[in-house]
Design a protein around this motif. Structure first.
Motif, short mmCIF file in Angstrom:
data_model
loop_
_atom_site.label_atom_id
_atom_site.label_comp_id
_atom_site.label_asym_id
_atom_site.label_seq_id
_atom_site.Cartn_x
_atom_site.Cartn_y
_atom_site.Cartn_z
N LEU A 59 0.83 -1.20 0.00
CA LEU A 59 0.00 0.00 0.00
C LEU A 59 0.87 1.26 0.00
O LEU A 59 0.62 2.20 -0.75
CB LEU A 59 -0.92 -0.01 1.22
CG LEU A 59 -2.01 1.06 1.28
CD1 LEU A 59 -2.94 0.95 0.07
CD2 LEU A 59 -2.80 0.94 2.56
N ALA A 60 1.93 1.26 0.81
CA ALA A 60 2.83 2.42 0.85
C ALA A 60 3.52 2.62 -0.50
O ALA A 60 3.70 3.77 -0.95
CB ALA A 60 3.88 2.21 1.95
N ALA A 61 3.89 1.53 -1.16
CA ALA A 61 4.54 1.64 -2.46
C ALA A 61 3.60 2.23 -3.50
O ALA A 61 4.00 3.11 -4.29
CB ALA A 61 5.04 0.26 -2.90
N MET A 62 2.35 1.78 -3.51
CA MET A 62 1.39 2.32 -4.47
C MET A 62 1.12 3.80 -4.20
O MET A 62 1.03 4.60 -5.13
CB MET A 62 0.09 1.51 -4.42
CG MET A 62 0.19 0.16 -5.11
SD MET A 62 -1.43 -0.65 -5.27
CE MET A 62 -1.64 -1.24 -3.59
N GLU A 63 1.02 4.16 -2.93
CA GLU A 63 0.78 5.57 -2.59
C GLU A 63 1.97 6.44 -2.98
O GLU A 63 1.82 7.64 -3.21
CB GLU A 63 0.49 5.69 -1.10
CG GLU A 63 -0.88 5.11 -0.72
CD GLU A 63 -1.12 5.08 0.78
OE1 GLU A 63 -0.14 5.28 1.54
OE2 GLU A 63 -2.28 4.87 1.20
N ALA A 64 3.16 5.82 -3.08
CA ALA A 64 4.35 6.55 -3.52
C ALA A 64 4.50 6.53 -5.04
O ALA A 64 5.50 7.03 -5.57
CB ALA A 64 5.59 5.95 -2.86
N GLY A 65 3.53 5.92 -5.73
CA GLY A 65 3.56 5.91 -7.20
C GLY A 65 4.44 4.84 -7.81
O GLY A 65 4.89 4.98 -8.95
N LYS A 66 4.67 3.74 -7.08
CA LYS A 66 5.53 2.66 -7.58
C LYS A 66 4.70 1.46 -8.05
O LYS A 66 3.67 1.13 -7.46
CB LYS A 66 6.49 2.19 -6.48
CG LYS A 66 7.21 3.29 -5.73
CD LYS A 66 8.12 4.13 -6.61
CE LYS A 66 8.91 5.12 -5.74
NZ LYS A 66 9.77 6.01 -6.54
N HIS A 67 5.18 0.80 -9.09
CA HIS A 67 4.64 -0.51 -9.45
C HIS A 67 4.95 -1.47 -8.31
O HIS A 67 5.95 -1.30 -7.60
CB HIS A 67 5.27 -1.02 -10.74
CG HIS A 67 5.11 -0.11 -11.92
ND1 HIS A 67 3.88 0.16 -12.48
CD2 HIS A 67 6.03 0.60 -12.63
CE1 HIS A 67 4.04 0.99 -13.50
NE2 HIS A 67 5.33 1.28 -13.60
#
Length: 356
Positions: A83-91
């Motif tokens: 979830l943190a990765a997606m919120e940071a704009g990462k695949h």
């Protein structure tokens, strides 16, 4: 296009599979950041792969030199890190099981829908093996009726093979408080998945299904869909036998994971009266083993056996290449977060059958 990767969790599976595969695919990937709870392990792996070390995974996902995050941490942290990765704009690529409970997976599915520009994938590597793909192709090529299926995971092999081939670099400097938190989170999430009053046997079975069983059950689901009914579940500790009813055939699944005899007996067999197909899986701890897919067909006067292979392509490598293609082409992977929900529902239903 070279995808810059940050890897969260650099334990045994990461060191033996993900990291060397990503490093070897140098025209597709570059490892730029790694994170782990063990300071010694982190320093060793960061130096080995010339990557930026992060003690805090939430800092890794913010790194502008990271395009995609591989979440290979313990299962109970998957949801938070993804979830943190997606919120940071990462695949995001998350090793199976994507989460331990449906509530956490629902949050990931919502985030995935809110970020359609991101490619999110679950690492069901057996669904990317060449024998599996050939079996799926043959099933779709004709309408022969399936009359019976059997599939199994009777396995004990990791330490034995690693001791003779490739030992991972593991450290014992993980803080005791972190170990205690990890165990508490795992137990809490499994409890949420099964509900109040769940038994210890249900917990044991659920952990086996989310850990080892999801590989085979997700592969079977892709081949023939979900069962219409769970006929029976017989359990004794870490021995589980499940009978599934599909529309017009029965299937049996066996899972055993506490024996002392070293073996890796993982297979899917499909019986169609005049044809039997067998996908045989080999241990991932020994890479580039010859893989085969066997088809036996009978006629009135003869029996014909066709052996596809040996094929030396690695299923882990196949799925990582597939993931790269999805990122480059902006396509949705077949094993995305929504796809994984079917497995968690099935595991819960199996464990509810135990209680009955």
């Amino acid at each position: 296009m070279i995808v810059k990767v940050g890897v969260i969790g650099i334990g045994t599976v990461s060191q033996l599979m993900h990291l060397p595969i990503l490093s070897g695919l140098h025209e597709q990937y570059q490892i730029t950041a790694v994170s782990d709870i063990s300071p010694t392990q982190l320093a060793f792996i960061a130096k080995k792969y010339n990557a930026t070390p992060y003690t805090d995974p939430y800092e890794l996902v913010k790194d502008p030199n990271v395009d995609a995050v591989f979440v290979c941490s313990p299962d109970q942290y998957h949801a938070a890190y993804a979830l943190a990765a997606m919120e940071a704009g990462k695949h995001v690529f998350v090793e199976k099981p994507v989460t331990l409970c449906m509530e956490d997976l629902e949050k990931l599915i919502a985030a995935e829908k809110a970020h359609p520009e991101l490619v999110c994938m679950v690492g069901y590597m057996r669904r990317y093996g060449n024998g599996f793909l050939k079996c799926k192709e043959l099933l779709q090529a004709d309408d022969r009726k399936i009359e019976y299926m059997r599939f199994r995971d009777i396995i004990l092999e990791g330490d034995f093979f690693m001791g003779q081939t490739r030992l991972p670099y593991l450290s014992s400097d993980i803080p005791q408080s972190a170990k205690e938190e990890s165990g508490r989170l795992r137990r809490e999430q499994v409890g949420r998945a099964l509900g109040e009053g769940c038994t210890e046997q249900q917990r044991i079975t659920y952990v086996m299904l989310t850990g080892l069983g999801c590989h085979t059950l997700a592969a079977v689901r892709e081949l023939v869909g979900l069962p219409v009914e769970i006929e029976s579940v017989s359990v004794q500790g870490e021995h589980v036998v499940i009978v599934f009813r599909y529309e017009d055939f029965l299937a049996v699944y066996e899972i055993v994971n506490d024996q002392d005899v070293v073996q890796f007996d993982a297979a899917i067999e499909i019986y169609q009266h005049d044809r039997r197909m067998k996908i045989k899986y080999e241990t991932p701890y020994l890479r580039y083993q010859p893989q085969t897919f066997e088809v036996i067909e009978s006629t009135k006067n003869d029996t014909k056996t066709t052996l596809y292979g040996p094929d030396y392509r690695d299923a882990f490598e196949n799925e990582v290449k597939y993931y790269h293609d999805c990122i480059v082409n902006g396509t949705k992977p077949k094993s995305d977060f929504s796809d994984a929900m079917a497995d968690l529902k099935l595991f819960r239903d199996i464990c509810m059958k135990i209680k009955e």
